[in-house]
Design a protein around this motif. Structure first.
Motif, PDB file in Angstrom:
ATOM      1  N   GLU A  51      -8.132   1.099  -0.005  1.00  0.00           N
ATOM      2  CA  GLU A  51      -8.085   0.112   1.072  1.00  0.00           C
ATOM      3  C   GLU A  51      -8.747  -1.144   0.523  1.00  0.00           C
ATOM      4  OE1 GLU A  51      -8.847   0.857   5.527  1.00  0.00           O
ATOM      5  OE2 GLU A  51     -10.724  -0.056   4.812  1.00  0.00           O
ATOM      6  N   GLU A  52      -7.924  -2.153   0.207  1.00  0.00           N
ATOM      7  CA  GLU A  52      -8.410  -3.355  -0.469  1.00  0.00           C
ATOM      8  C   GLU A  52      -9.157  -2.963  -1.745  1.00  0.00           C
ATOM      9  OE1 GLU A  52     -10.427  -5.858   2.400  1.00  0.00           O
ATOM     10  OE2 GLU A  52      -8.504  -6.750   2.936  1.00  0.00           O
ATOM     11  N   ASP A  53     -10.457  -3.293  -1.856  1.00  0.00           N
ATOM     12  CA  ASP A  53     -11.174  -2.996  -3.092  1.00  0.00           C
ATOM     13  C   ASP A  53     -11.872  -1.640  -3.068  1.00  0.00           C
ATOM     14  OD1 ASP A  53     -12.930  -3.797  -1.128  1.00  0.00           O
ATOM     15  OD2 ASP A  53     -14.254  -4.898  -2.480  1.00  0.00           O
ATOM     16  N   GLU A  54     -11.693  -0.858  -1.985  1.00  0.00           N
ATOM     17  CA  GLU A  54     -12.297   0.461  -1.885  1.00  0.00           C
ATOM     18  C   GLU A  54     -11.328   1.534  -2.369  1.00  0.00           C
ATOM     19  OE1 GLU A  54     -15.346   1.084  -1.105  1.00  0.00           O
ATOM     20  OE2 GLU A  54     -15.972  -0.882  -0.370  1.00  0.00           O
ATOM     21  N   PHE A  73      -3.003   2.148   0.289  1.00  0.00           N
ATOM     22  CA  PHE A  73      -2.083   2.490  -0.789  1.00  0.00           C
ATOM     23  C   PHE A  73      -2.619   3.675  -1.584  1.00  0.00           C
ATOM     24  CE2 PHE A  73      -5.099  -0.778  -1.898  1.00  0.00           C
ATOM     25  CZ  PHE A  73      -5.651  -0.351  -3.093  1.00  0.00           C
ATOM     26  N   ALA A  74      -1.706   4.494  -2.059  1.00  0.00           N
ATOM     27  CA  ALA A  74      -2.082   5.630  -2.896  1.00  0.00           C
ATOM     28  C   ALA A  74      -2.556   5.117  -4.247  1.00  0.00           C
ATOM     29  CB  ALA A  74      -0.899   6.569  -3.065  1.00  0.00           C
TER      30      ALA A  74
END
Length: 296
Positions: A51-54, A73-74
């Motif tokens: 999730e974004e930068d995580e 995203f996977a």
């Protein structure tokens, strides 16, 4: 650890849930701005999502909550057959993602009072903190609740069943919040709750910070910090709010003189009672009573 802090009321609302499998070599679908929170709990295997930068690696007995306003995203395919519970929920009120670096120090002083609206019994919001990613304390208990939700799904068109789904969902949120409790956080909350319980039992008496510290066997400054963190105010302000709340009940439900009510709720001087009441409610006790008096 990042937390999703939700202001209540209104309560978060359950939408739908299910149980999915991801084959070996498969992956969680990528999605963007789905407008609802997506809770995912792994019961077997492991899946990988960002999730974004995580980046999250969600293994057995772990849970992740994907935000409604971000791209998910996977990051990697599953190395084995993976099973997950999923649940969509909506937050109609305020919420915020709080990261450890963004959590400010808790001040000892109470915030400046805001202009109060005239209400007989004002609703006091509170917050619930649930971790965005966590290892469940009791995963089997969580699985059991999800299974109950799935059993109810075929009858979800019945109002009583929908209400039961909401109750089970609140249990899920409670379990998620409990999974993030650390020993330090639990000690802080326990101290605040003990202080609040003592003040509620002795609000008619004169209670000093030293007396409260002696009763709880904690330093008064530590108690103040704990209560500020859990209740958003100092012990003194908590006591004043409690006394004024009790006074409001007596003003509405009885014809007792105001000076008598002041003594009944723990104020030694009627003038101090009137000043404290006016500060918190924005009007005098007499005006408050008249506000709700019957006019023929």
């Amino acid at each position: 650890m990042a937390f999703i802090e939700i202001t209540i009321p209104p309560l978060p609302h359950y939408i739908a849930s299910g149980y999915n499998s991801i084959p070996k070599g498969g992956q969680h679908p990528s999605r963007s701005n789905i407008q609802v929170f997506d809770l995912l709990i792994t019961t077997s295997g492991c899946f990988y999502i960002g999730e974004e930068d995580e980046r999250f690696e969600v293994g057995v007995g772990q849970a992740v909550i994907l935000r409604p306003d971000r791209y998910h995203f996977a990051t990697k395919v599953c190395e084995e057959l993976t099973y997950t519970y999923w649940l969509h929920f909506h937050v109609g009120g305020a919420w915020e993602l709080m990261k450890p670096s963004a959590v400010a120090a808790v001040p000892l002083e109470d915030p400046a009072p805001e202009d109060a609206e005239v209400e007989a019994f004002a609703v006091e919001p509170f917050t619930m903190r649930i971790p965005q990613f966590t290892t469940l304390q009791h995963p089997e208990k969580m699985y059991e609740v999800f299974d109950q939700l799935l059993q109810l799904q075929p009858r979800a068109h019945v109002n009583s069943v929908r209400f039961a789904q909401q109750q089970l969902f609140q249990d899920i949120l409670y379990q998620l919040a409990a999974s993030a409790e650390t020993a330090h956080a639990s000690a802080s909350r326990a101290c605040a709750e003990k202080a609040a319980s003592y003040l509620r039992q002795h609000f008619r008496e004169s209670v000093t910070a030293k007396q409260l510290g002696d009763e709880l066997n904690f330093h008064p400054v530590y108690i103040a910090r704990c209560m500020q963190k859990e209740y958003g105010c100092s012990p003194l302000t908590y006591l004043l709010k409690l006394r004024v709340g009790q006074a409001k009940l007596l003003l509405l439900q009885t014809e007792l003189p105001i000076a008598h009510i002041a003594q009944e709720v723990g104020f030694e001087q009627a003038a101090y009672f009137a000043a404290s009441f006016t500060k918190l409610e924005g009007m005098s006790p007499r005006s408050y009573r008249q506000q709700f008096a019957h006019r023929s």
